[in-house]
Design an enzyme around this catalytic site. Sequence first.
Site, PDB file in Angstrom:
ATOM      1  N   SER A  52      39.972  42.935  42.433  1.00  0.00           N
ATOM      2  CA  SER A  52      40.900  43.004  43.563  1.00  0.00           C
ATOM      3  C   SER A  52      41.088  44.451  44.012  1.00  0.00           C
ATOM      4  O   SER A  52      41.352  45.336  43.200  1.00  0.00           O
ATOM      5  CB  SER A  52      42.263  42.432  43.184  1.00  0.00           C
ATOM      6  OG  SER A  52      42.207  41.041  43.072  1.00  0.00           O
ATOM      7  N   CYS A  99      47.544  36.066  41.768  1.00  0.00           N
ATOM      8  CA  CYS A  99      47.699  36.808  40.513  1.00  0.00           C
ATOM      9  C   CYS A  99      49.076  36.472  39.938  1.00  0.00           C
ATOM     10  O   CYS A  99      50.088  36.672  40.616  1.00  0.00           O
ATOM     11  CB  CYS A  99      47.586  38.308  40.759  1.00  0.00           C
ATOM     12  SG  CYS A  99      47.888  39.244  39.242  1.00  0.00           S
ATOM     13  N   LEU A 136      46.174  44.791  38.178  1.00  0.00           N
ATOM     14  CA  LEU A 136      45.396  45.013  39.408  1.00  0.00           C
ATOM     15  C   LEU A 136      44.978  46.476  39.589  1.00  0.00           C
ATOM     16  O   LEU A 136      45.002  47.025  40.701  1.00  0.00           O
ATOM     17  CB  LEU A 136      46.182  44.514  40.636  1.00  0.00           C
ATOM     18  CG  LEU A 136      46.516  43.016  40.622  1.00  0.00           C
ATOM     19  CD1 LEU A 136      47.482  42.675  41.755  1.00  0.00           C
ATOM     20  CD2 LEU A 136      45.254  42.164  40.731  1.00  0.00           C
TER      21      LEU A 136
HETATM   22  C1  LIG Z   1      40.728  40.702  32.478  1.00  0.00           C
HETATM   23  C2  LIG Z   1      40.831  39.882  33.713  1.00  0.00           C
HETATM   24  C3  LIG Z   1      41.079  40.515  34.941  1.00  0.00           C
HETATM   25  C4  LIG Z   1      41.186  39.760  36.114  1.00  0.00           C
HETATM   26  N1  LIG Z   1      41.412  40.396  37.304  1.00  0.00           N
HETATM   27  C5  LIG Z   1      41.431  39.682  38.464  1.00  0.00           C
HETATM   28  C6  LIG Z   1      41.567  40.341  39.724  1.00  0.00           C
HETATM   29  O1  LIG Z   1      41.624  41.571  39.819  1.00  0.00           O
HETATM   30  N2  LIG Z   1      41.610  39.543  40.838  1.00  0.00           N
HETATM   31  C7  LIG Z   1      41.512  38.180  40.798  1.00  0.00           C
HETATM   32  O2  LIG Z   1      41.541  37.519  41.853  1.00  0.00           O
HETATM   33  N3  LIG Z   1      41.353  37.528  39.613  1.00  0.00           N
HETATM   34  C8  LIG Z   1      41.315  38.255  38.453  1.00  0.00           C
HETATM   35  N4  LIG Z   1      41.141  37.607  37.255  1.00  0.00           N
HETATM   36  C9  LIG Z   1      41.028  36.135  37.242  1.00  0.00           C
HETATM   37  C10 LIG Z   1      39.557  35.687  37.199  1.00  0.00           C
HETATM   38  O3  LIG Z   1      38.855  36.092  38.347  1.00  0.00           O
HETATM   39  C11 LIG Z   1      39.469  34.151  37.062  1.00  0.00           C
HETATM   40  O4  LIG Z   1      40.120  33.547  38.163  1.00  0.00           O
HETATM   41  C12 LIG Z   1      40.101  33.646  35.768  1.00  0.00           C
HETATM   42  O5  LIG Z   1      39.846  34.528  34.697  1.00  0.00           O
HETATM   43  C13 LIG Z   1      39.608  32.242  35.398  1.00  0.00           C
HETATM   44  O6  LIG Z   1      38.208  32.241  35.163  1.00  0.00           O
HETATM   45  P1  LIG Z   1      37.577  32.313  33.676  1.00  0.00           P
HETATM   46  O7  LIG Z   1      38.240  31.256  32.867  1.00  0.00           O
HETATM   47  O8  LIG Z   1      36.118  32.114  33.876  1.00  0.00           O
HETATM   48  O9  LIG Z   1      37.897  33.681  33.140  1.00  0.00           O
HETATM   49  C14 LIG Z   1      41.052  38.340  36.065  1.00  0.00           C
HETATM   50  C15 LIG Z   1      40.793  37.720  34.832  1.00  0.00           C
HETATM   51  C16 LIG Z   1      40.681  38.461  33.675  1.00  0.00           C
HETATM   52  C17 LIG Z   1      40.393  37.744  32.370  1.00  0.00           C
END
Ligand SMILES: Cc1cc2nc3c(=O)[nH]c(=O)nc-3n(C[C@H](O)[C@H](O)[C@H](O)COP(=O)(O)O)c2cc1C
Length: 327
Positions: free
Chosen positions: A45, A153, A72
């Site tokens: 983001s 978020c 973020l």
């Molecule tokens: C360490 C970390 C940082 C993340 N940062 C963001 C972010 O900056 N913006 C966003 O839209 N989602 C962010 N997410 C969410 C992920 O993009 C995703 O929606 C979420 O982790 C679910 O997918 P997963 O189970 O494959 O990890 C973050 C997730 C993690 C684990």
Amino acid sequence: MDLSVEFAGISIRNPTMLASGILGISYEVMKRVYDAGAGAVVSKSISVEPREGYKGPIIVKVDSGYVNAVGLANPGVDHFAQELVRYGYDKWGASGYYDHINSSDGEANNNGRSSSIIPLIVNLVGSSVDEFVSMVKRLDHLSIIGYELNLSCPHVEKVGLEVGDDPELVSRIIKGIRAVTTKPIIAKLGVGAVDMLEVARTAIDSGANAVTAINTIRAMVIDVETCMPVLSNKVGGLSGRAIKPIAMRCVYELYKAGVPVIGCGGVHDWRDAVEFMLAGAHAVQIGSAIGDGWLDVFREVNEGIRGYLARKGMKSVRELVGVAHNY
Ligand SMILES: Cc1cc2nc3c(=O)[nH]c(=O)nc-3n(C[C@H](O)[C@H](O)[C@H](O)COP(=O)(O)O)c2cc1C
């Protein structure tokens, strides 16, 4: 066997994408993800101003995933735009990514800059129409393939879920962005106080092309020895295998409501990806699995889908989308 997908103005070589926030915004790292087999990459983001994020600890592993509150952290839109210019994203113009890959010059060097740009979706976070619109104006001349709006978020005040839980604000933001770009707009939604279907319909009616479901889900972990919350922010967001069935239900309902959707949450192998597509996803994003198995997951998922299609006598991955709704 055809793994390419086309939906909502996005056209990519296979249905896997790097989820936002997992590996930051360094172009070199994003390129490695693409070289490892991803169909597209979503940036961390980006906000108008740089954000430092929270102090550590910012992430903790739990039985079935991770709880994170990174806050973020990002260098701001101007720095990110400069990074993309450095790698040649200004060479092909606003709608130029597809020209770039169709051009014989696609892999050539551009005054020392690599012009072999990768399909990149920029994820934006903000709290007002003006913030989102100013970021899009700053980025829109670059050959990125679309925008994903982080409206979900779960652990930063005034942005993310606070925005996504306000359908009227979501509508104004998306209408504002639509007025200044023709690129695809993807609203990233999560599990908030307001029904996701209502926010998704508002987003699409206001000019969004698709929805990503889901973001992390509000969660926390307490250390029983110190008796303290583990994360510096106390509350964070749960990701990984634990949230997959919830994400699946969201994708299923969004498809049923006619919303083009990208599935996200707990994809670790090809079976998870196929399940999301049967539920109605056109593509899947992969995040936490990278913490467990690094970038091999993209190749494994794509090879697994190929084998599955062969076994089922299908020719294209697109045939999978929404099949579970036939039953
Ligand atoms: C360490 C970390 C940082 C993340 N940062 C963001 C972010 O900056 N913006 C966003 O839209 N989602 C962010 N997410 C969410 C992920 O993009 C995703 O929606 C979420 O982790 C679910 O997918 P997963 O189970 O494959 O990890 C973050 C997730 C993690 C684990």
